[in-house]
Write a protein that holds these residues in place. Structure first.
Motif, PDB file in Angstrom:
ATOM      1  N   TRP A  12       0.830  -1.206   0.000  1.00  0.00           N
ATOM      2  CA  TRP A  12       0.000   0.000   0.000  1.00  0.00           C
ATOM      3  C   TRP A  12       0.869   1.262   0.000  1.00  0.00           C
ATOM      4  N   ALA A  13       2.168   1.091  -0.232  1.00  0.00           N
ATOM      5  CA  ALA A  13       3.100   2.200  -0.050  1.00  0.00           C
ATOM      6  C   ALA A  13       3.030   3.240  -1.156  1.00  0.00           C
ATOM      7  N   ASP A  14       2.221   2.981  -2.205  1.00  0.00           N
ATOM      8  CA  ASP A  14       1.979   4.019  -3.201  1.00  0.00           C
ATOM      9  C   ASP A  14       0.975   5.051  -2.689  1.00  0.00           C
ATOM     10  N   LEU A  15       0.274   4.724  -1.606  1.00  0.00           N
ATOM     11  CA  LEU A  15      -0.659   5.649  -0.966  1.00  0.00           C
ATOM     12  C   LEU A  15       0.038   6.363   0.183  1.00  0.00           C
ATOM     13  N   PRO A  16      -0.359   7.586   0.498  1.00  0.00           N
ATOM     14  CA  PRO A  16       0.204   8.260   1.660  1.00  0.00           C
ATOM     15  C   PRO A  16      -0.069   7.472   2.942  1.00  0.00           C
ATOM     16  N   PHE A  17       0.850   7.537   3.869  1.00  0.00           N
ATOM     17  CA  PHE A  17       0.713   6.806   5.123  1.00  0.00           C
ATOM     18  C   PHE A  17      -0.585   7.171   5.835  1.00  0.00           C
ATOM     19  N   GLU A  18      -0.924   8.455   5.818  1.00  0.00           N
ATOM     20  CA  GLU A  18      -2.152   8.901   6.477  1.00  0.00           C
ATOM     21  C   GLU A  18      -3.372   8.196   5.873  1.00  0.00           C
ATOM     22  N   GLU A  19      -3.390   8.005   4.568  1.00  0.00           N
ATOM     23  CA  GLU A  19      -4.521   7.360   3.901  1.00  0.00           C
ATOM     24  C   GLU A  19      -4.613   5.881   4.259  1.00  0.00           C
ATOM     25  N   VAL A  20      -3.478   5.202   4.301  1.00  0.00           N
ATOM     26  CA  VAL A  20      -3.480   3.784   4.655  1.00  0.00           C
ATOM     27  C   VAL A  20      -3.932   3.604   6.105  1.00  0.00           C
ATOM     28  N   ALA A  21      -3.464   4.483   6.990  1.00  0.00           N
ATOM     29  CA  ALA A  21      -3.893   4.406   8.385  1.00  0.00           C
ATOM     30  C   ALA A  21      -5.397   4.626   8.499  1.00  0.00           C
ATOM     31  N   ARG A  22      -5.914   5.561   7.727  1.00  0.00           N
ATOM     32  CA  ARG A  22      -7.358   5.818   7.758  1.00  0.00           C
ATOM     33  C   ARG A  22      -8.142   4.589   7.326  1.00  0.00           C
ATOM     34  N   LEU A  23      -7.715   3.973   6.213  1.00  0.00           N
ATOM     35  CA  LEU A  23      -8.405   2.788   5.721  1.00  0.00           C
ATOM     36  C   LEU A  23      -8.348   1.657   6.745  1.00  0.00           C
ATOM     37  N   ALA A  24      -7.155   1.392   7.270  1.00  0.00           N
ATOM     38  CA  ALA A  24      -7.002   0.292   8.223  1.00  0.00           C
ATOM     39  C   ALA A  24      -7.841   0.526   9.478  1.00  0.00           C
ATOM     40  N   TRP A  27     -11.537  -0.066   8.688  1.00  0.00           N
ATOM     41  CA  TRP A  27     -11.849  -1.482   8.515  1.00  0.00           C
ATOM     42  C   TRP A  27     -11.846  -2.231   9.841  1.00  0.00           C
ATOM     43  N   GLY A  28     -11.122  -1.730  10.836  1.00  0.00           N
ATOM     44  CA  GLY A  28     -11.116  -2.380  12.136  1.00  0.00           C
ATOM     45  C   GLY A  28      -9.836  -3.106  12.498  1.00  0.00           C
ATOM     46  N   TYR A  29      -8.753  -2.859  11.759  1.00  0.00           N
ATOM     47  CA  TYR A  29      -7.473  -3.454  12.142  1.00  0.00           C
ATOM     48  C   TYR A  29      -7.022  -2.909  13.493  1.00  0.00           C
ATOM     49  N   ASP A  30      -6.244  -3.730  14.200  1.00  0.00           N
ATOM     50  CA  ASP A  30      -5.705  -3.308  15.496  1.00  0.00           C
ATOM     51  C   ASP A  30      -4.480  -2.410  15.340  1.00  0.00           C
ATOM     52  N   GLY A  31      -3.782  -2.580  14.247  1.00  0.00           N
ATOM     53  CA  GLY A  31      -2.572  -1.780  14.059  1.00  0.00           C
ATOM     54  C   GLY A  31      -1.930  -2.072  12.725  1.00  0.00           C
ATOM     55  N   LEU A  32      -0.688  -1.620  12.590  1.00  0.00           N
ATOM     56  CA  LEU A  32       0.040  -1.748  11.334  1.00  0.00           C
ATOM     57  C   LEU A  32       1.412  -2.386  11.555  1.00  0.00           C
ATOM     58  N   GLU A  33       1.853  -3.074  10.528  1.00  0.00           N
ATOM     59  CA  GLU A  33       3.260  -3.416  10.348  1.00  0.00           C
ATOM     60  C   GLU A  33       3.737  -2.449   9.275  1.00  0.00           C
ATOM     61  N   ILE A  34       4.510  -1.452   9.676  1.00  0.00           N
ATOM     62  CA  ILE A  34       4.787  -0.316   8.802  1.00  0.00           C
ATOM     63  C   ILE A  34       6.002  -0.588   7.924  1.00  0.00           C
ATOM     64  N   ALA A  35       5.805  -0.454   6.623  1.00  0.00           N
ATOM     65  CA  ALA A  35       6.893  -0.632   5.666  1.00  0.00           C
ATOM     66  C   ALA A  35       7.775   0.607   5.624  1.00  0.00           C
ATOM     67  N   SER A  36       9.062   0.376   5.415  1.00  0.00           N
ATOM     68  CA  SER A  36      10.043   1.467   5.388  1.00  0.00           C
ATOM     69  C   SER A  36      10.309   1.927   3.964  1.00  0.00           C
ATOM     70  N   TRP A  37       9.236   2.119   3.212  1.00  0.00           N
ATOM     71  CA  TRP A  37       9.361   2.695   1.861  1.00  0.00           C
ATOM     72  C   TRP A  37       8.103   3.497   1.579  1.00  0.00           C
ATOM     73  N   GLY A  38       8.059   4.121   0.381  1.00  0.00           N
ATOM     74  CA  GLY A  38       7.030   5.130   0.170  1.00  0.00           C
ATOM     75  C   GLY A  38       7.250   6.249   1.181  1.00  0.00           C
ATOM     76  N   ASP A  39       6.149   6.856   1.624  1.00  0.00           N
ATOM     77  CA  ASP A  39       6.300   7.876   2.662  1.00  0.00           C
ATOM     78  C   ASP A  39       5.927   7.309   4.031  1.00  0.00           C
ATOM     79  N   HIS A  40       5.839   5.974   4.137  1.00  0.00           N
ATOM     80  CA  HIS A  40       5.301   5.378   5.363  1.00  0.00           C
ATOM     81  C   HIS A  40       6.266   5.508   6.533  1.00  0.00           C
ATOM     82  N   LEU A  41       7.546   5.251   6.289  1.00  0.00           N
ATOM     83  CA  LEU A  41       8.504   5.389   7.388  1.00  0.00           C
ATOM     84  C   LEU A  41       9.900   5.609   6.833  1.00  0.00           C
ATOM     85  N   ASP A  42      10.496   6.723   7.210  1.00  0.00           N
ATOM     86  CA  ASP A  42      11.893   7.019   6.908  1.00  0.00           C
ATOM     87  C   ASP A  42      12.693   6.595   8.133  1.00  0.00           C
TER      88      ASP A  42
END
Length: 336
Positions: A12-24, A27-42
């Protein structure tokens, strides 16, 4: 036994991190395993800039999420890989690729993995998932004939490059969970054992269990869980399907793209393939695994906005497989 269900953000790293967090969150996810690419995590910023860490954390909090792991598969791949070529240039950040000199790429990738450990610690996370690459994956076909010494040298290379990285993981109290996966130094049962032996079975090193890679190789994922129980540091809920039909499709994929019906196997959304999820979740209970079950969504034939929430619902049902408070045959007893 409650295990958090998370979404791995790599696909999902082609989407902004804020957008992926909103979707998750919606949907009801408990949290994220955050990828270190895209703008998700530097990871370099997260390792040194508390304000950046606070900003990432606030995004999670606004969406009712926590972070349970971070991932750095792409950079990790370059630590041990040989050859280093245009494939790596396509997935690596420019500061790691640099001038493309292979040994320089490997060394810069190793430094980035050290920063990944520091970033995880800054985020309060104790597991990093990822890849290692391999100097000897290129020999997997067995021809030209491969000298034993070449394989031994490959595992020594992994240990020599991996140990200084794991020293930093030890320093900051984080563990590295290598995803057992084709193209890595550990890609099946026996290579996983050999990787553990090569690295000295140290506490900082274990595995990210992803059964989708075992199914098409005909490695039993339940046996892997039971035999490597102390080293299961993270779990991916990802699915694959074997389609060796018509006598034409081959297990190695035939250089065909994902979703091509001529492939001998493919990734599909969780719940749509051949992974034996019921026995796997019973095995997770048996080994006392309490960590995340992280949905890694990959399916060339399904929209991810459909697959993301559907996979969550499927894994929530699996999470109901828990040991009872009493043995089922206790009701037979006449003694009260």
């Amino acid at each position: 036994m409650t295990r958090p269900i998370t979404l791995f953000t790599g696909q999902w790293a082609d989407l902004p991190f804020e957008e992926v967090a909103r979707l998750a969150g919606e949907w009801g996810y408990d949290g994220l395993e955050i990828a270190s690419w895209g703008d998700h995590l530097d990871v370099r910023r997260a390792a040194t800039d508390p304000e950046y860490v606070r900003e990432r954390t606030q995004i999670l909090e606004r969406n009712g999420l926590s972070v349970f792991a971070i991932a750095n598969h792409l950079v990790g791949q370059a630590v041990c890989d040989d050859p280093i070529d245009e494939r790596h240039e396509d997935i690596l950040p420019p500061h790691v690729w640099g001038d493309g000199d292979p040994e320089g790429v490997r060394q810069r990738a190793a430094e980035e993995m050290k920063d990944t450990a520091r970033a995880a610690a800054a985020l309060g996370v104790d597991v990093v998932t990822g890849f290692s690459g391999s100097a000897i994956w290129k020999t997997v076909a067995g021809f030209p004939p491969v000298p034993d010494g070449m394989i031994e040298a490959g595992y020594r290379d992994f240990a020599e490059r991996g140990s200084p990285i794991l020293d930093v993981f030890d320093e900051v109290g984080v563990r590295f969970a290598l995803e057992v996966h084709p193209s890595e130094i550990a890609y099946d049962y026996w290579t996983a054992k050999r990787a553990l032996e090569a690295i000295g079975d140290r506490d900082a090193f274990g595995f990210n269990f992803d059964p989708s890679h075992f199914v098409w190789q005909q490695v039993d994922p339940v046996t892997f869980l039971l035999d490597f129980a102390p080293k299961i540091y993270h779990v991916h809920c990802k699915e694959s399907v074997v389609q060796l039909t018509g006598g034409r499709n081959g297990r190695l994929g035939s250089h065909l793209p994902w979703g091509d019906p001529r492939r001998g196997w493919d990734f599909v959304s969780t719940g749509h393939g051949d992974v034996p999820w019921g026995p796997i979740f019973r095995a997770l209970n048996s080994i006392g695994y309490h960590g995340p079950t992280s949905v890694e969504w990959e399916d060339a034939g399904m929209d991810r906005l459909v697959g993301g929430p559907e996979a969550l619902a499927f894994v929530r049902t699996l999470a109901q497989i828990t040991p009872p408070d009493a043995a089922f045959d206790a009701a037979f007893s006449q003694t009260k």
